[in-house]
Design a protein around this motif. Sequence first.
Motif, PDB file in Angstrom:
ATOM      1  N   ARG A  15      75.533  28.066  -0.711  1.00  0.00           N
ATOM      2  CA  ARG A  15      74.723  29.154  -1.246  1.00  0.00           C
ATOM      3  C   ARG A  15      73.287  28.698  -1.493  1.00  0.00           C
ATOM      4  NH1 ARG A  15      76.499  33.694  -2.866  1.00  0.00           N
ATOM      5  NH2 ARG A  15      75.100  33.791  -4.644  1.00  0.00           N
ATOM      6  N   GLY A  16      72.347  29.541  -1.041  1.00  0.00           N
ATOM      7  CA  GLY A  16      70.936  29.248  -1.225  1.00  0.00           C
ATOM      8  C   GLY A  16      70.348  29.853  -2.479  1.00  0.00           C
ATOM      9  N   ASN A  17      71.093  30.754  -3.123  1.00  0.00           N
ATOM     10  CA  ASN A  17      70.598  31.456  -4.313  1.00  0.00           C
ATOM     11  C   ASN A  17      71.629  31.406  -5.436  1.00  0.00           C
ATOM     12  OD1 ASN A  17      68.251  32.332  -2.920  1.00  0.00           O
ATOM     13  ND2 ASN A  17      69.353  34.086  -2.094  1.00  0.00           N
ATOM     14  N   GLU A  18      71.143  31.662  -6.631  1.00  0.00           N
ATOM     15  CA  GLU A  18      72.042  31.822  -7.772  1.00  0.00           C
ATOM     16  C   GLU A  18      72.769  33.156  -7.630  1.00  0.00           C
ATOM     17  OE1 GLU A  18      72.823  29.600  -9.837  1.00  0.00           O
ATOM     18  OE2 GLU A  18      71.158  28.189  -9.710  1.00  0.00           O
ATOM     19  N   PRO A  19      73.940  33.310  -8.171  1.00  0.00           N
ATOM     20  CA  PRO A  19      74.682  32.286  -8.905  1.00  0.00           C
ATOM     21  C   PRO A  19      75.338  31.283  -7.943  1.00  0.00           C
ATOM     22  CG  PRO A  19      75.983  34.298  -8.804  1.00  0.00           C
ATOM     23  CD  PRO A  19      74.655  34.594  -8.143  1.00  0.00           C
ATOM     24  N   PHE A  20      75.675  30.146  -8.490  1.00  0.00           N
ATOM     25  CA  PHE A  20      76.350  29.076  -7.751  1.00  0.00           C
ATOM     26  C   PHE A  20      75.484  28.494  -6.640  1.00  0.00           C
ATOM     27  CE2 PHE A  20      79.787  31.894  -9.312  1.00  0.00           C
ATOM     28  CZ  PHE A  20      80.438  30.999 -10.165  1.00  0.00           C
ATOM     29  N   LYS A  21      74.181  28.466  -6.837  1.00  0.00           N
ATOM     30  CA  LYS A  21      73.272  27.891  -5.843  1.00  0.00           C
ATOM     31  C   LYS A  21      73.706  26.468  -5.519  1.00  0.00           C
ATOM     32  CE  LYS A  21      68.442  26.949  -4.856  1.00  0.00           C
ATOM     33  NZ  LYS A  21      67.060  27.095  -5.317  1.00  0.00           N
ATOM     34  N   GLY A  22      73.776  26.157  -4.219  1.00  0.00           N
ATOM     35  CA  GLY A  22      74.154  24.824  -3.773  1.00  0.00           C
ATOM     36  C   GLY A  22      75.646  24.606  -3.627  1.00  0.00           C
ATOM     37  N   GLU A  23      76.456  25.567  -4.066  1.00  0.00           N
ATOM     38  CA  GLU A  23      77.906  25.427  -3.951  1.00  0.00           C
ATOM     39  C   GLU A  23      78.399  26.127  -2.690  1.00  0.00           C
ATOM     40  OE1 GLU A  23      80.171  26.036  -7.544  1.00  0.00           O
ATOM     41  OE2 GLU A  23      78.425  25.536  -8.768  1.00  0.00           O
ATOM     42  N   TRP A  24      79.611  25.786  -2.287  1.00  0.00           N
ATOM     43  CA  TRP A  24      80.205  26.321  -1.059  1.00  0.00           C
ATOM     44  C   TRP A  24      80.959  27.611  -1.342  1.00  0.00           C
ATOM     45  CZ3 TRP A  24      78.662  24.409   3.409  1.00  0.00           C
ATOM     46  CH2 TRP A  24      78.113  23.113   3.412  1.00  0.00           C
ATOM     47  N   ALA A  25      80.883  28.538  -0.390  1.00  0.00           N
ATOM     48  CA  ALA A  25      81.523  29.847  -0.539  1.00  0.00           C
ATOM     49  C   ALA A  25      81.768  30.427   0.857  1.00  0.00           C
ATOM     50  CB  ALA A  25      80.622  30.790  -1.340  1.00  0.00           C
ATOM     51  N   PHE A  26      82.440  31.559   0.890  1.00  0.00           N
ATOM     52  CA  PHE A  26      82.608  32.282   2.145  1.00  0.00           C
ATOM     53  C   PHE A  26      81.341  33.060   2.457  1.00  0.00           C
ATOM     54  CE2 PHE A  26      86.992  32.538   0.266  1.00  0.00           C
ATOM     55  CZ  PHE A  26      87.498  31.491   1.021  1.00  0.00           C
ATOM     56  N   PRO A  27      81.041  33.266   3.724  1.00  0.00           N
ATOM     57  CA  PRO A  27      79.954  34.176   4.056  1.00  0.00           C
ATOM     58  C   PRO A  27      80.293  35.578   3.543  1.00  0.00           C
ATOM     59  CG  PRO A  27      80.654  32.914   5.988  1.00  0.00           C
ATOM     60  CD  PRO A  27      81.659  32.669   4.901  1.00  0.00           C
ATOM     61  N   PRO A  29      87.848  21.061   7.447  1.00  0.00           N
ATOM     62  CA  PRO A  29      89.305  21.046   7.622  1.00  0.00           C
ATOM     63  C   PRO A  29      89.965  21.691   6.404  1.00  0.00           C
ATOM     64  CG  PRO A  29      88.367  18.887   8.094  1.00  0.00           C
ATOM     65  CD  PRO A  29      87.265  19.724   7.482  1.00  0.00           C
ATOM     66  N   LEU A  30      91.026  22.442   6.629  1.00  0.00           N
ATOM     67  CA  LEU A  30      91.697  23.133   5.520  1.00  0.00           C
ATOM     68  C   LEU A  30      92.251  22.177   4.483  1.00  0.00           C
ATOM     69  CD1 LEU A  30      93.532  26.096   7.299  1.00  0.00           C
ATOM     70  CD2 LEU A  30      91.392  26.117   6.015  1.00  0.00           C
ATOM     71  N   ASN A  31      92.496  20.928   4.874  1.00  0.00           N
ATOM     72  CA  ASN A  31      93.023  19.958   3.911  1.00  0.00           C
ATOM     73  C   ASN A  31      91.920  19.113   3.269  1.00  0.00           C
ATOM     74  OD1 ASN A  31      92.356  18.385   6.103  1.00  0.00           O
ATOM     75  ND2 ASN A  31      94.349  17.373   6.267  1.00  0.00           N
ATOM     76  N   GLN A  32      90.639  19.457   3.505  1.00  0.00           N
ATOM     77  CA  GLN A  32      89.517  18.722   2.915  1.00  0.00           C
ATOM     78  C   GLN A  32      88.439  19.688   2.422  1.00  0.00           C
ATOM     79  OE1 GLN A  32      88.198  16.053   5.992  1.00  0.00           O
ATOM     80  NE2 GLN A  32      89.940  14.691   5.735  1.00  0.00           N
ATOM     81  N   LEU A  33      88.855  20.671   1.649  1.00  0.00           N
ATOM     82  CA  LEU A  33      87.914  21.691   1.182  1.00  0.00           C
ATOM     83  C   LEU A  33      87.109  21.194  -0.013  1.00  0.00           C
ATOM     84  CD1 LEU A  33      90.182  24.857   1.340  1.00  0.00           C
ATOM     85  CD2 LEU A  33      88.415  24.151   2.954  1.00  0.00           C
ATOM     86  N   PRO A  34      85.828  21.568  -0.079  1.00  0.00           N
ATOM     87  CA  PRO A  34      85.052  21.289  -1.287  1.00  0.00           C
ATOM     88  C   PRO A  34      85.449  22.279  -2.386  1.00  0.00           C
ATOM     89  CG  PRO A  34      83.751  22.586   0.234  1.00  0.00           C
ATOM     90  CD  PRO A  34      85.055  22.270   0.940  1.00  0.00           C
ATOM     91  N   VAL A  35      84.950  22.063  -3.574  1.00  0.00           N
ATOM     92  CA  VAL A  35      85.124  23.046  -4.645  1.00  0.00           C
ATOM     93  C   VAL A  35      84.389  24.314  -4.215  1.00  0.00           C
ATOM     94  CG1 VAL A  35      84.602  23.578  -7.058  1.00  0.00           C
ATOM     95  CG2 VAL A  35      85.350  21.276  -6.411  1.00  0.00           C
TER      96      VAL A  35
END
Length: 147
Positions: A32-44, A118-124
Amino acid sequence: MSYVYKYPRPAVTADCIVFSRYPKPQVLLIRRGNEPFKGEWAFPGGFLNMDETVQECARRELEEETGLVVQDIHLVGVYSRPGRDPRGHTVTPAFLSIMDYPLDVCGGDDAAQAQWFPLNQLPVLAFDHGEIISDAMRLFSQLEGYQ
């Protein structure tokens, strides 16, 4: 056109979860490039426009944020728990698309980065996407004929 209602309304977003089959199952995520959760991983995903369906929204957001275009999508579920988005009550249908191989992607729009994991190595994952990925993995297994 403006609307005034006696009762508050939730916002609507749509997410597109993309899995690839080979050489091993992977999922496409955006940083994510914006808040909330800026810098965290998410689905498009993102907010629904007034002139589109939730399916169109999911496909549009996927293309804007990753450059990837998909046609076939399957409903994973609808997520509406109050508090799941700190910006306010947000209802999100999440859709799954499956492709054979991970294609090249590039972060765009408000996504700082796009990457296959990989599905077995997901970030938070941001928001409640940890819950949604579990549901998407179950649907993926059903659609692919895994037990």
